[in-house]
Design a protein around this motif. Structure first.
Motif, PDB file in Angstrom:
ATOM      1  N   PHE A  40       0.815  -1.212   0.000  1.00 28.69           N
ATOM      2  CA  PHE A  40       0.000   0.000   0.000  1.00 28.69           C
ATOM      3  C   PHE A  40       0.852   1.267   0.000  1.00 28.69           C
ATOM      4  O   PHE A  40       0.590   2.209  -0.761  1.00 28.69           O
ATOM      5  CB  PHE A  40      -0.912  -0.032   1.231  1.00 28.69           C
TER       6      PHE A  40
ATOM      7  N   PRO B 167      -4.491  -3.118  -4.040  1.00 27.95           N
ATOM      8  CA  PRO B 167      -4.132  -1.704  -4.273  1.00 27.95           C
ATOM      9  C   PRO B 167      -3.243  -1.515  -5.498  1.00 27.95           C
ATOM     10  O   PRO B 167      -3.461  -0.580  -6.293  1.00 27.95           O
ATOM     11  CB  PRO B 167      -3.404  -1.307  -2.980  1.00 27.95           C
TER      12      PRO B 167
ATOM     13  N   HIS C 157      -7.713   0.585   2.570  1.00 35.49           N
ATOM     14  CA  HIS C 157      -7.381  -0.791   2.199  1.00 35.49           C
ATOM     15  C   HIS C 157      -7.755  -1.692   3.364  1.00 35.49           C
ATOM     16  O   HIS C 157      -7.359  -1.442   4.497  1.00 35.49           O
ATOM     17  CB  HIS C 157      -5.890  -0.932   1.884  1.00 35.49           C
TER      18      HIS C 157
END
Length: 272
Positions: free
Chosen positions: A49, A254, A107
């Motif tokens: 991420f 992601p 996320h």
């Protein structure tokens, strides 16, 4: 000394440009993105991420990726209300840096947190929901997640008995693995109440009707077969919403969704 005609024209043009400059600046939107990582072992250095932060900044966007109360080092720090206050503080910081449009990008556990901020009337102009995770309703009802169910019951009973402030050992499950944690019963209940603001199926239909939502899930994600009915189909109808299925699993989402979500942000949020 008398000014020449050319000099007068130049001065007039300069004055006109100065007068129009504020109007031009107002037409330019500055996107601010608050990135909310997943729960422990998630943290601001999550390799799945955190690399996106520099890429977003390369687009000219203002970005914050803070350590949240559900990270590896803080899990669980305080209650859900405290987490919402932290999010609001980070949004204010983005505004202070000059952001004119706020995107909350979550996320996993960051998804219900982003949604929780929005349903409470928080300052946000778009949501990006990547690999939605943390599902109190399923923890409470599915037989395979009974360890969390037992902790939910335990926390509920302790709170009802006036012992919500006492620290106890509870069980969570993250991507199929049991995860013990020490926190107060009241804090645990605030995150795991099946009817509370940390439950996505509860908050989805309560999101502001005009708020655009981008949702992406990996084809190997444990929630892949459930996410449409559980969350996406409950969102208020909005022509700007987008649902995307990408290759890979929960952690890869992601990165796999990057190009699509950047284009969505540019056309849905950043356009004047």
């Amino acid at each position: 000394m008398t000014l020449t005609r050319r000099a007068c024209c130049a001065l007039a043009l300069a004055g006109l440009c100065a007068a129009l400059m504020p109007l031009s600046a107002l037409a330019q939107e500055r996107v601010g993105i608050l990135m909310l990582h997943g729960k422990s072992p998630g943290n601001p250095n999550d390799p799945n991420f955190s690399p996106l932060k520099a890429r977003f900044e390369g687009e000219g966007w203002l970005v914050r990726l803070p350590d949240m109360p559900w990270s590896r080092t803080r899990y669980l720090d305080g209650n859900w209300d405290h987490a919402m206050q932290e999010i609001a503080g980070h949004v204010r910081a983005l505004r202070g840096q000059g952001a004119t449009r706020i995107v909350l990008m979550g996320h996993s556990m960051g998804v219900p947190a982003a949604m929780g901020h929005a349903v409470r009337g928080g300052d946000v102009q778009a949501l990006v929901l990547l690999a939605p995770g943390h599902v109190p309703l399923l923890y409470d009802t599915l037989p395979g997640l009974s360890a969390v169910h037992d902790s939910i019951v335990k926390a509920r009973e302790l709170v009802a008995a006036g012992k919500g402030g006492e620290r106890e050992r509870f069980i969570d499950i993250n991507q199929g693995r049991q995860q013990p944690l020490i926190t107060t019963a009241a804090n645990f209940q605030s995150y795991f109440d099946p009817a509370g603001d940390a439950e996505m199926s509860v908050t989805a239909p309560r999101l502001p009707a005009g708020l655009p939502v981008f949702t992406a899930v990996g084809e190997k994600d444990p929630l892949f077969g459930r996410i449409r009915a559980y969350l996406v189909d409950k969102l208020p109808a909005n022509s700007r919403n987008r649902y995307l299925e990408v290759p890979g699993g929960h952690l890869e989402t992601p990165r796999a969704a990057y190009d699509a979500m950047v284009e969505w942000i540019k056309t849905t949020v950043a356009a004047p």
